[in-house]
Design a protein around this motif. Structure first.
Motif, short mmCIF file in Angstrom:
data_model
loop_
_atom_site.label_atom_id
_atom_site.label_comp_id
_atom_site.label_asym_id
_atom_site.label_seq_id
_atom_site.Cartn_x
_atom_site.Cartn_y
_atom_site.Cartn_z
N ASP A 78 -11.69 -6.15 23.78
CA ASP A 78 -12.81 -6.47 22.90
C ASP A 78 -12.36 -7.14 21.61
OD1 ASP A 78 -11.53 -4.34 21.72
OD2 ASP A 78 -13.26 -2.99 21.77
N GLY A 79 -11.04 -7.32 21.46
CA GLY A 79 -10.52 -7.98 20.27
C GLY A 79 -10.25 -7.04 19.10
N LEU A 80 -10.63 -5.78 19.24
CA LEU A 80 -10.44 -4.82 18.16
C LEU A 80 -9.04 -4.21 18.22
CD1 LEU A 80 -13.88 -2.95 18.26
CD2 LEU A 80 -13.19 -4.84 16.75
N GLY A 81 -8.53 -3.81 17.05
CA GLY A 81 -7.22 -3.21 17.00
C GLY A 81 -7.18 -1.84 17.66
N LYS A 82 -6.02 -1.47 18.17
CA LYS A 82 -5.84 -0.17 18.82
C LYS A 82 -4.41 0.29 18.58
CE LYS A 82 -4.18 -1.94 23.24
NZ LYS A 82 -4.27 -1.85 24.72
N SER A 83 -4.12 1.53 18.93
CA SER A 83 -2.75 2.03 18.81
C SER A 83 -1.84 1.20 19.71
CB SER A 83 -2.68 3.50 19.22
OG SER A 83 -3.46 4.30 18.36
N PRO A 84 -0.66 0.82 19.22
CA PRO A 84 0.23 -0.03 20.01
C PRO A 84 0.67 0.64 21.31
CG PRO A 84 0.92 0.02 17.71
CD PRO A 84 -0.12 1.10 17.87
N LYS A 159 -3.02 10.69 4.92
CA LYS A 159 -4.26 10.63 5.71
C LYS A 159 -4.16 9.52 6.76
CE LYS A 159 -7.82 12.43 2.50
NZ LYS A 159 -8.88 13.02 3.35
N GLU A 160 -3.72 8.35 6.33
CA GLU A 160 -3.58 7.21 7.25
C GLU A 160 -2.57 7.53 8.35
OE1 GLU A 160 -4.64 3.87 7.43
OE2 GLU A 160 -5.25 3.24 5.40
N SER A 161 -1.44 8.11 7.99
CA SER A 161 -0.40 8.41 8.97
C SER A 161 -0.89 9.42 10.01
CB SER A 161 0.85 8.96 8.27
OG SER A 161 1.41 7.99 7.41
N PHE A 166 -3.10 10.78 15.51
CA PHE A 166 -4.04 11.59 16.28
C PHE A 166 -5.46 11.04 16.34
CE2 PHE A 166 -0.77 14.50 14.66
CZ PHE A 166 -0.33 15.06 15.84
N GLY A 167 -5.69 9.85 15.83
CA GLY A 167 -7.04 9.30 15.80
C GLY A 167 -7.62 8.95 17.15
N ASN A 168 -6.73 8.72 18.14
CA ASN A 168 -7.17 8.43 19.52
C ASN A 168 -8.16 7.27 19.60
OD1 ASN A 168 -5.63 10.57 20.63
ND2 ASN A 168 -7.23 12.02 20.05
N GLY A 169 -7.93 6.25 18.78
CA GLY A 169 -8.75 5.05 18.87
C GLY A 169 -10.09 5.13 18.18
N SER A 170 -10.37 6.21 17.48
CA SER A 170 -11.66 6.34 16.79
C SER A 170 -11.67 5.50 15.51
CB SER A 170 -11.94 7.81 16.45
OG SER A 170 -10.91 8.35 15.65
N LYS A 171 -12.85 5.30 14.95
CA LYS A 171 -12.99 4.51 13.74
C LYS A 171 -12.39 5.24 12.56
CE LYS A 171 -16.45 2.12 10.93
NZ LYS A 171 -17.90 1.84 10.75
N TRP A 172 -11.69 4.50 11.70
CA TRP A 172 -11.01 5.09 10.55
C TRP A 172 -12.01 5.69 9.57
CZ3 TRP A 172 -7.66 7.50 7.94
CH2 TRP A 172 -7.42 7.31 6.57
#
Length: 227
Positions: A78-84, A159-161, A166-172
């Motif tokens: 979808d063009g959105l960023g994700k965990s590498p 917080k960012e780290s 553990f964000g699992n691709g959810s919105k920041w």
């Protein structure tokens, strides 16, 4: 074969010293496609620096000689960023990767065996009371306000780290991460109100901010610095 040091953190203070080749033959076709997403020259240099460092870490930790045999992708269909995600010779690997950049600084964290890791470089974090009220809990704010200059960028970077790990691709959402206790080498936190296991923590003060890394404390940690 994965090395006996499955957790590596590499901080580069000045990406101009990396000696990245002028050509992009070390990138795969899909990586070149991701690079084309960035039009701004500065962001392209940062992206290339992050990939260069990350690929070298993977090759160092495995029996791989050519950087092009390692593929790192961080953008979905979808063009959105994700965990590498990291592939080696076309096969998805068990490496977990986190990359952060700020101005000329690059921070890369890598683990094996699907262990979680997250890194961030924070600088120029707003010191206004309204910013703290909006993004931090009362407990976090009280801790920050005892030493705003050093603790505010540290809290934001942590917080960012943690979110990256553990964000699992959810919105920041900064408020979804709550810092419970920060010690010298460990951080306790909650994610959306659920307490997670204490994480090991690496911190380095940078020009105008801080670099942080957090990871599951289940194996040996190696820290490599390059400035």
């Amino acid at each position: 074969m994965i090395s006996t040091h499955p957790r590596i953190v590499r901080y580069v203070a000045n990406l101009e010293k990396l000696g990245i080749p002028e050509t992009t033959t070390w990138l795969t076709e899909l990586e070149l496609s991701e690079l084309s997403f960035w039009k701004d020259a500065t962001r392209r240099r940062q992206w290339l620096a992050g990939r260069w460092v990350a690929k070298r870490l993977v090759t160092r930790s495995s029996q791989i000689d050519m950087l092009r045999e390692v593929e790192i992708l961080s953008r979905g269909e979808d063009g959105l960023g994700k965990s590498p995600t990291v592939s080696i010779r076309g096969d998805t690997s068990s490496y977990r990767l986190s990359i952060s950049h700020n101005n000329r600084s690059i921070l890369v964290g890598i683990t094996s065996c699907h262990a979680a890791i997250g890194v961030d470089v924070a600088s120029g974090v707003p010191e206004t009371p309204s910013f703290r009220t909006r993004w931090f809990s009362q407990q976090e704010t009280k801790w920050i306000e005892s030493d705003i200059a050093s603790r505010l960028p540290l809290a934001w970077a942590l917080k960012e780290s943690i979110f990256k790990a553990f964000g699992n691709g959810s919105k920041w959402d900064p408020r979804s991460i709550e810092l419970v206790k920060v010690n010298q080498n460990r951080v306790q936190s909650r994610i959306r109100g659920i307490e997670v296991e204490p994480l090991s923590m690496w911190i380095r003060t940078t020009k105008g901010g801080v670099a942080t890394a957090v990871w599951n404390d289940t194996a040996i940690q190696e820290v490599s610095l390059c400035s």
